[in-house]
Motif scaffolding. Sequence first.
Motif, PDB file in Angstrom:
ATOM      1  N   TRP A 118       0.965  -0.928  -0.151  1.00 54.60           N
ATOM      2  CA  TRP A 118      -0.205  -0.001   0.054  1.00 54.60           C
ATOM      3  C   TRP A 118       1.038   1.141   0.050  1.00 54.60           C
ATOM      4  CZ3 TRP A 118      -5.251   1.085  -0.805  1.00 54.60           C
ATOM      5  CH2 TRP A 118      -5.938  -0.440  -0.597  1.00 54.60           C
ATOM      6  N   ARG A 142      -3.700   3.323   9.400  1.00 52.73           N
ATOM      7  CA  ARG A 142      -5.290   3.247   8.666  1.00 52.73           C
ATOM      8  C   ARG A 142      -5.299   1.911   8.250  1.00 52.73           C
ATOM      9  NH1 ARG A 142      -5.244   3.018   1.757  1.00 52.73           N
ATOM     10  NH2 ARG A 142      -7.832   2.072   1.654  1.00 52.73           N
ATOM     11  N   PHE A 143      -4.802   0.765   8.862  1.00 51.94           N
ATOM     12  CA  PHE A 143      -5.442  -0.344   8.580  1.00 51.94           C
ATOM     13  C   PHE A 143      -4.655  -0.979  10.291  1.00 51.94           C
ATOM     14  CE2 PHE A 143      -4.645  -0.092   3.935  1.00 51.94           C
ATOM     15  CZ  PHE A 143      -5.398  -0.733   3.806  1.00 51.94           C
ATOM     16  N   VAL A 148      -5.492  -6.424   6.214  1.00 55.75           N
ATOM     17  CA  VAL A 148      -4.807  -5.598   5.344  1.00 55.75           C
ATOM     18  C   VAL A 148      -5.628  -6.049   4.346  1.00 55.75           C
ATOM     19  CG1 VAL A 148      -2.690  -4.172   3.926  1.00 55.75           C
ATOM     20  CG2 VAL A 148      -2.700  -5.058   6.990  1.00 55.75           C
TER      21      VAL A 148
END
Length: 194
Positions: A118, A142-143, A148
Motif C-alpha cells: 500500500w 489506516r489498517f 490488510v
Amino acid sequence: MPGQSDPHALFESWLAEATALEPNDPNAMALATVDARGQPAARMVLLKGHDARGFVFYTNLESRKANDLHAAPRAGLLFHWKSLRRQVRVEGPVERVSDAEGDAYFATRGRDSQLGAWASEQSRPLESRAVFEARFADMETRFAGGDVPRPPHWSGYRVVPDRIEFWQDRAHRLHERRLFTAVPQGWTEGLMFP
C-alpha cells in the motif's frame, strides 16, 4: 525417469533440489521484459506459484515491469542455481492472475509486506527514505486492528510458457541443453548444442 518428458514435472524436480541445496532464495528468477519502444529490462523477482498453467510472480501493477508487460505481454524468466550448476529458461506470453488468486496470495504475505504494498509507489522517484517510512506509518494507522486487503494496484502475472530450456553444466563446457516447445498436443522435446 518419471516426469522427464513433462517440463513442468522436471521443473518441480529441479526446484525441489534447489530448495534443499541453494543457500538463498531458490525461487529467485530474473524477469526480462521490453517496453513499448523495445527497450529491454531485467530484474530479479520471486516465483510464487507454478503449475501446468505457468509461472507466477506478484508486483505493483503500476511498476515499470507491469507497464512493460501491458505494452508487450511476453516475458522471459531465468532461474540460475549456481550450486547445482543448473539453469532453466522460460519464455512465453503473460496473463494476469485472477482476482481470487491475487487475494489468496496477498493474504499469505506478512503484515509489513502487505502494508508496504500500500505504501510503495513502486518504480517512481522517491524524494527520501523518510517519505516512504512516513507512508508506511500512515498505512499502519489506516489498517490498525484489522486485516490488510490487497490493494487494487497490486496483483500477479503468469508467464504461460511456450519454451522451457533446461541447462545442466558439464565438464569442459560440454553442457547439456534440453528444449521443450509447446505444441497443441502438449510438448515436443529436443536437445541443443551447448
